[in-house]
Each structure stands twice: as structure tokens, then as C-alpha cells.
Design an enzyme around this catalytic site. Structure first.
Site, mmCIF file in Angstrom:
data_model
loop_
_atom_site.group_PDB
_atom_site.id
_atom_site.type_symbol
_atom_site.label_atom_id
_atom_site.label_comp_id
_atom_site.label_asym_id
_atom_site.label_seq_id
_atom_site.Cartn_x
_atom_site.Cartn_y
_atom_site.Cartn_z
ATOM 1 N N ASP A 41 -7.943 2.090 6.851
ATOM 2 C CA ASP A 41 -7.715 2.216 5.417
ATOM 3 C C ASP A 41 -6.992 0.997 4.868
ATOM 4 O O ASP A 41 -7.317 0.492 3.797
ATOM 5 C CB ASP A 41 -6.872 3.465 5.112
ATOM 6 C CG ASP A 41 -7.763 4.679 4.895
ATOM 7 O OD1 ASP A 41 -8.983 4.486 4.761
ATOM 8 O OD2 ASP A 41 -7.223 5.802 4.883
ATOM 9 N N ASP A 80 -4.321 -0.268 9.817
ATOM 10 C CA ASP A 80 -5.385 0.651 10.229
ATOM 11 C C ASP A 80 -6.614 0.425 9.349
ATOM 12 O O ASP A 80 -6.621 -0.492 8.524
ATOM 13 C CB ASP A 80 -4.897 2.112 10.146
ATOM 14 C CG ASP A 80 -4.470 2.476 8.725
ATOM 15 O OD1 ASP A 80 -4.751 1.702 7.786
ATOM 16 O OD2 ASP A 80 -3.846 3.544 8.556
ATOM 17 N N GLU A 95 0.842 -1.198 0.000
ATOM 18 C CA GLU A 95 0.000 0.000 0.000
ATOM 19 C C GLU A 95 0.877 1.247 0.000
ATOM 20 O O GLU A 95 1.670 1.469 0.902
ATOM 21 C CB GLU A 95 -0.880 -0.019 1.260
ATOM 22 C CG GLU A 95 -1.602 1.280 1.535
ATOM 23 C CD GLU A 95 -2.370 1.232 2.853
ATOM 24 O OE1 GLU A 95 -2.346 0.183 3.541
ATOM 25 O OE2 GLU A 95 -2.984 2.245 3.206
ATOM 26 N N ASP A 155 -1.275 -1.191 5.678
ATOM 27 C CA ASP A 155 -1.150 -0.642 7.023
ATOM 28 C C ASP A 155 -2.119 -1.321 7.977
ATOM 29 O O ASP A 155 -3.176 -1.784 7.575
ATOM 30 C CB ASP A 155 -1.470 0.863 7.010
ATOM 31 C CG ASP A 155 -0.353 1.671 6.365
ATOM 32 O OD1 ASP A 155 0.764 1.131 6.244
ATOM 33 O OD2 ASP A 155 -0.610 2.825 5.970
#
Ligand code: 0RA
Length: 640
Positions: free
Chosen positions: A507, A505, A430, A503
Site C-alpha cells: 500500500d 509495504d 501516509e 509504509d
């Protein structure tokens, strides 16, 4: 036999049978990973379902106990306890210690026996370090115990009289042997999905799962009077059906029973699920073939006789007819033959004709009697055919320009040196900055890096022609090198490990889900072969003096702070994204095969995965909110 160490001929045969299972467990349960472990539960539940099919049982409860055991309780007739003549031992002991003994008892019903299950509950016993059984029958409660498959010398007892009105039944409680299985912890969701499926397939039987392993005891109860009709409604919960009624019919011929339920939706994906004797035949087989053939014919006949094919020049194809169609086909066969890599393909050749003529006749009649439903289903197929033709034209026009047709690798790919797919891995990363760190940190001999910018297109909402217009997707498809959709050929893949590195998180989770949706819908063999992984970057780094520790979870961080740093760390760093790690850190924590933790993506339950993708990625908003609410606590990672 009064002494425990005196073995008769029968006893020796018994031990040899169970030892064979202990020596080669995969021959009997497929594997010793999580999948094999969960099969132990399914095997016992299948025995209880057999009692239900014979008409003696309507409640089954699976409990995950705090002490590491699983218990399965049913209200069937109870495993027989009288003395078995051939072995001169209680029948329950024979059933628990002789391979395939269960089948020798005349139960006069369909059994769930098949290639995958039906090996007999003795296999569960062989693979358990301890097993207890309690039987309520013949006016009493009986017990027996087994140690690594071997009956305890004084284990069999008549514990007490049955109380007036007390029901008959069986409880099997077992502790899987950790010497045999990679891990012995059960996943509630995996069990729950299969138990729900069984409840749909066996209407009227209440199947519950109780998880007692944490303070807040979690109980889920499944009971569906509507059978596979309700299964289709459930699968379509997050979709928009094109007609109100679920089409349903059943038939029986040549000793084979057939049930079909279906409903068209406005989705692009079809969702077909076939079962044989309650076994999810993911690889399809003769029942599936018969269904598809008849379905295509009936829809074409209807379209032709109602003048709906005029703009098409040609017939509707199977794929047109199945676009957006949710269907469940369930057959029961007295002697099912299972084939294929995972023994989940029905092989009995006569089933094809039985299903084909049942569907031809009953669906034909249904269409005549319900013209609104018929026209909704057939119009959708006609639309799909028109869209297919339009897409084909567009594809032909752009073919020469298409990056897919050329052999040039995408410019953003930092390829590895190895040309051996078995050695090579592709990190799909990403963001450009994490991509940069990964390129510097990698071992270029076998690790390739493909950075993706931003979010890829949500493939759940578009047809393949639109999907291929997306640059990020095209790069990924060319990098892997095995094509996409119908053309996909996993043998051509340039890497046998595709590692999604996003990541830790929200997103990142979203991007990972988008990528997984693409892989699941259009390159599924990669997932089926176990070639797709999620990297697990650490969330925290704890430093004490010259030592550093990485933690994947908050709990792990707390443990490190308490145990390794005596509660006083010098620094606790939270990694907000992969980009925050320098190349060395990324290599050490997430990419180096020596240290890293990869999570393999599986599609253990196709129906559940299918539903999850529709819920998470489809148009309907309400079911998605509901799903996220229900899973908010474990939303960290959802296994597909
Ligand atoms: C052999 C014969 C009969 C039932 C069973 C086994 C049986 C096995 C299991 C395993 C879990 N629950 C079970 N319930 C029953 C038939 C008994 C009869 O004829 O009465």
C-alpha cells in the site's frame, strides 16, 4: 623512448590533458554520481555506434563483469594500431590518452559527438583505475593496458594472428576509479533503457546487455529493424492507439537528416521525445520547436478544411494537438550545438526551419493519403480543445472558492519555523497516525509535516480540473506553494526537499507511486531539480542486551543477527508500518539527518519514466500485470 620515465613533449601534454579530467571530472562527464558513472559506458558505446553509422558495425555487446569491470565489444573496424606520426606512439594509445583525439581521425560519418557525450574515450580511460583494450584488425589481435589513464610501459602488444574468418572489432574493458565516483556499481535497468533507446535510434544494430554479476546471468538483446516506428509502438504498448498505423517520414535538407514517427492515443498525456545525433535532448530545442509548430499548423489546416472547427470558435492550440500523442523526433546534424543546464537542448537555429518544413510537407501529404488516420488524430485534438474550454469555464466558476488562490496554508500542515526553502523540508506522510508521530518526533525548526489520508486520486486518468477537486492534492499543492501544471514555478517552492514517507509495504508503495505520478506529471521541475526524495524507514529492529540495531532489508537483518548478536538476538521486531514506531524511533531512524537514508528520485530516462507511469497508472491492465511479473523480485523500489 626506451625508458619508461623519459617523457617527450607529447607525453607531457598527454598527462596534463588526462590530469585535467581527473581533477575536474564533472566538467567532462557532468557529475561523479551514478549518472556520470553510467556516462562512461555510453561514451564507449557511442564510439561503437559511430562505427555503425559509418556502416562497419552491427553488433555491440555491453557486459557487466563479475570482477567489477564493464566491457564493451563491437564488430567495427577496430581502433587503429599503426604508429601515430605526431606522437610516435600506437594510434590506440593516442586515442586513449589525448583528449578529443578520436575526432581527429577522419571517420567520415556523423558522429555522436556533442556536449554531453563525444568527449572521447580518453575520458573513460582517465576516470578508470584500470583499462584494457583488445583490437581485432590488420590481421591480428592487439592489446594495450592503462593504469589510471597512463599507458603501461610494456602494455601494447600484438597478441596473435587473427584466425581465418575472425571478425574485426574492439573490446574496451574498464574498472571505474572508486576514488573519483561516489559509487562504482552499475544499474542494469538504467543501462538497458539507454541501450534499448540506441537500438531504436539505430535500426539494424544489435545492442545487448549481459549482466554476469549474479549466478543467473541476465542477457537482454535489442535489435529493431523498424527504428523509431517501433520506438513509438513500444511507448504505446500500454496505451490505446486511435489508429493502427504509426505515421512515419524522413527527410534531409542542408546536411541535416530528420526522422519523425507518431501515433495518437486516447491518453491525456502526450509523450514527445526528441533526439539529436542519438542524444536524448530532454530540454528540447530547435528540432522540437520546429516539430511542434508544423504539427499544430498541419492539424489546424486539416481541421479547417474539413469543417471540424465550427463548434470551437478559434483554432486548436499546440497543447490540444499534442494531447495523447506519442511522437519521436530524431535529427542528425554534422555539428550539433548543445545548450541548457544539462546540455540536452539542441541550439542550432537552422534546424528549426528544416524540421518545420519537413513535417509540414510530409505530414500534410500523409494526411491527404491516409484520411482515416488524419481524422483520428485531428478529432482527438478537437476533443481536447473542447475539454480544455469546458475545464476553463469550470475553473473560472470555482476560482474564488479555490484554496489554491488563497494564501492560507492547509489546516493539516504542521509547518516548520524556518522560512528559508533551502533549509526547509516537507515530509508527506501516509496516514494520520504516522503523521502524529512525525509531528512529535520532528525538528520543528526545519521540518514540516503534511499527513495525507488514504490514497490520493490517480492523476494519470484525469484532467487538471478534476485533479484539483481532490482535497489531499490541494493540500499538497498549497503546502508546497509553487502552483501546479503550466503555472508551476519551482522558484516559489516553500521547501527544497519534499520527502515522501510511506509504509514499507504494498500500500505504501502504491501511495508513493500515486504521489510521484502527481509530481512527475504536474510539478516535474521539483524532480528535475533533485528536490524529491523517498524516506527509507527501517523494516526490522534487532535488540541484543541494551543495544538496538535497525535494518533496511532482510539481508541486513540477517547480517546483524549473525555478526552483532552471534546468532542469538534477544528480539527481532518487524515494523509493519510507520505508525508502529513511536515519535523517537521515527526521528532516530527515518527523519534525523544524521542517521536517515533518503532516496533521491530522478528522471534519468524520460521515456522510461513516462512508460512506467503509463504502465503502472494507466487504463490497460495486461501490460501492468506483465510489468509487475517481470519486476516482482525488485518491486521493492523502482527508481523513476
Ligand atoms: C578512430 C578511428 C577509427 C575508428 C575508431 C577510432 C574506433 C574507436 C572505437 C572505440 C570503440 N570502438 C571503436 N571502434 C573504432 C577509424 C578506423 C579506420 O579508418 O579504419
Amino acid at each position: 623512448m626506451s625508458e619508461g620515465n623519459e617523457y617527450g613533449a607529447g607525453q607531457i601534454q598527454v598527462l596534463e590533458g588526462l590530469q585535467a579530467v581527473q581533477k575536474r571530472p564533472a566538467m567532462y562527464i557532468g557529475s561523479t554520481d551514478a549518472r556520470g558513472l553510467h556516462h562512461l559506458v555510453y561514451e564507449v558505446v557511442d564510439n561503437a555506434i559511430d562505427e555503425a553509422l559509418a556502416g562497419y558495425c552491427d553488433e555491440i555487446e555491453v557486459t557487466l563483469e563479475e570482477n567489477g569491470a564493464v566491457s564493451v565489444t563491437d564488430d567495427g573496424r577496430g581502433i587503429p594500431v599503426d604508429t601515430h606520426e605526431e606522437y610516435d606512439r600506437p594510434a590506440v594509445e593516442v586515442i586513449m590518452t589525448v583528449l578529443h583525439a578520436g575526432g581527429k581521425f577522419d571517420k567520415q560519418s556523423y558522429q555522436v559527438s556533442g556536449g554531453l557525450h563525444g568527449v572521447g574515450v580518453s575520458v573513460v580511460n582517465a576516470l578508470s583505475k584500470w583499462l584494457e583494450v583488445e583490437i581485432r584488425r590488420d590481421g591480428a589481435v592487439w592489446r594495450h593496458e592503462f593504469d589510471h589513464g597512463e599507458p603501461e610501459p610494456d602494455g601494447f602488444e600484438r597478441a596473435r594472428d587473427l584466425r581465418p574468418g575472425e571478425e574485426t572489432g574492439t573490446t574496451v574493458r574498464f574498472w571505474p576509479d572508486e576514488e573519483i565516483f561516489d559509487a562504482v556499481s552499475f544499474t542494469t535497468e538504467t543501462l538497458d533503457d539507454r541501450l534499448r533507446e540506441l537500438a531504436f535510434l539505430n535500426p539494424g544494430v544489435e545492442i545487448s546487455l549481459v549482466d554476469e554479476r549474479s549466478e543467473a546471468v541476465d542477457e537482454r538483446v535489442h535489435r529493431y529493424e523498424g527504428g523509431i516506428r517501433e520506438f513509438v509502438e513500444y511507448l504505446n504498448e500500454s496505451k490505446t492507439p486511435l489508429h493502427d498505423d504509426v505515421v512515419y517520414f524522413d527527410a534531409e535538407d542542408d546536411g541535416v537528416s530528420v526522422e519523425v514517427a507518431l501515433q495518437a492515443t486516447d491518453e491525456l498525456q502526450g509523450s514527445l521525445h526528441a533526439f539529436a545525433n542519438n542524444i536524448n535532448t530532454r530540454e528540447g530545442g530547435t528540432h522540437m520547436t520546429g516539430f511542434k509548430t508544423a504539427l499544430t499548423r498541419v492539424v489546424n489546416d486539416y481541421a479547417a478544411s474539413n469543417g471540424m472547427l465550427s463548434d470551437l470558435d478559434g483554432n486548436l492550440r499546440g497543447e490540444d494537438v499534442r494531447e495523447g500523442l506519442t511522437a519521436v523526433v530524431s535529427v542528425k546534424h554534422p555539428d550539433p550545438q548543445f545548450e541548457g543546464q544539462t546540455k540536452t537542448k539542441l541550439g542550432n537555429s537552422e534546424v528549426r526551419g528544416v524540421v518545420e518544413s519537413a513535417v509540414h510537407q510530409h505530414l500534410g501529404t500523409y494526411f491527404e493519403e491516409n484520411p482515416d488516420t488524419a481524422s483520428a488524430i485531428v478529432s482527438k485534438a478537437v476533443e481536447a480543445a473542447q475539454a480544455r474550454k469546458a475545464a476553463k469555464k469550470a475553473e473560472e466558476l470555482t476560482r474564488r472558492k479555490s484554496a489554491l488562490e488563497s494564501t492560507a496554508l492547509p489546516g493539516k500542515l504542521a509547518d516548520c519555523q524556518s522560512r528559508d526553502p533551502g533549509q526547509s523540508e516537507l515530509f508527506v506522510v501516509e496516514g494520520d497516525s504516522a503523521g502524529g508521530s512525525a509531528k512529535q518526533g520532528r525538528d520543528r525548526e526545519f521540518q514540516a509535516i503534511l499527513p495525507l489520508r488514504g490514497k490520493i486520486l490517480n492523476v494519470e486518468r484525469h484532467r487538471l480540473d478534476r485533479i484539483l477537486e481532490n482535497n489531499e492534492i490541494r493540500s499538497l499543492v498549497t503546502a508546497i506553494g509553487a502552483g501546479i501544471g503550466e503555472e508551476f514555478d519551482a522558484d516559489e517552492a516553500r521547501y527544497n526537499r519534499i520527502i515522501l514517507m510511506t509504509d514499507a509495504d504494498v500500500d505504501g508503495a502504491h501511495i508513493r507511486t500515486l504521489l510521484l505520478t502527481l509530481l512527475y506529471r504536474h510539478m516535474r521541475p521539483l524532480i528535475e531539480r533533485g528536490w524529491v526524495y523517498a524516506a527509507q524507514p527501517p523494516l526490522y529492529r534487532v535488540r541484543k542486551g541494551s543495544k538496538t540495531y535497525d535494518a533496511m532489508t532482510e539481508a541486513e537483518r540477517d547480517r546483524i543477527v549473525a555478526e552483532e548478536c552471534n546468532g542469538a538476538p534477544d528480539q527481532v521486531q518487524r515494523f509493519k508500518g510507520l505508525g508502529e514506531m513511536n515519535p523517537d524511533q521515527l526521528w532516530e531512524t527515518t527523519m534525523n539527518p544524521e542517521n536517515r537514508v533518503l532516496k533521491r528520485i530522478t528522471t534519468e530516462d524520460a521515456a522510461a519514466a513516462d512508460k512506467m507511469f503509463s504502465v503502472l497508472m494507466g487504463d490497460a491492465v495486461e501490460p501492468r500485470k506483465q510489468f509487475i511479473k517481470e519486476h516482482a523480485t525488485d518491486a521493492e523500489w523502482v527508481d523513476i
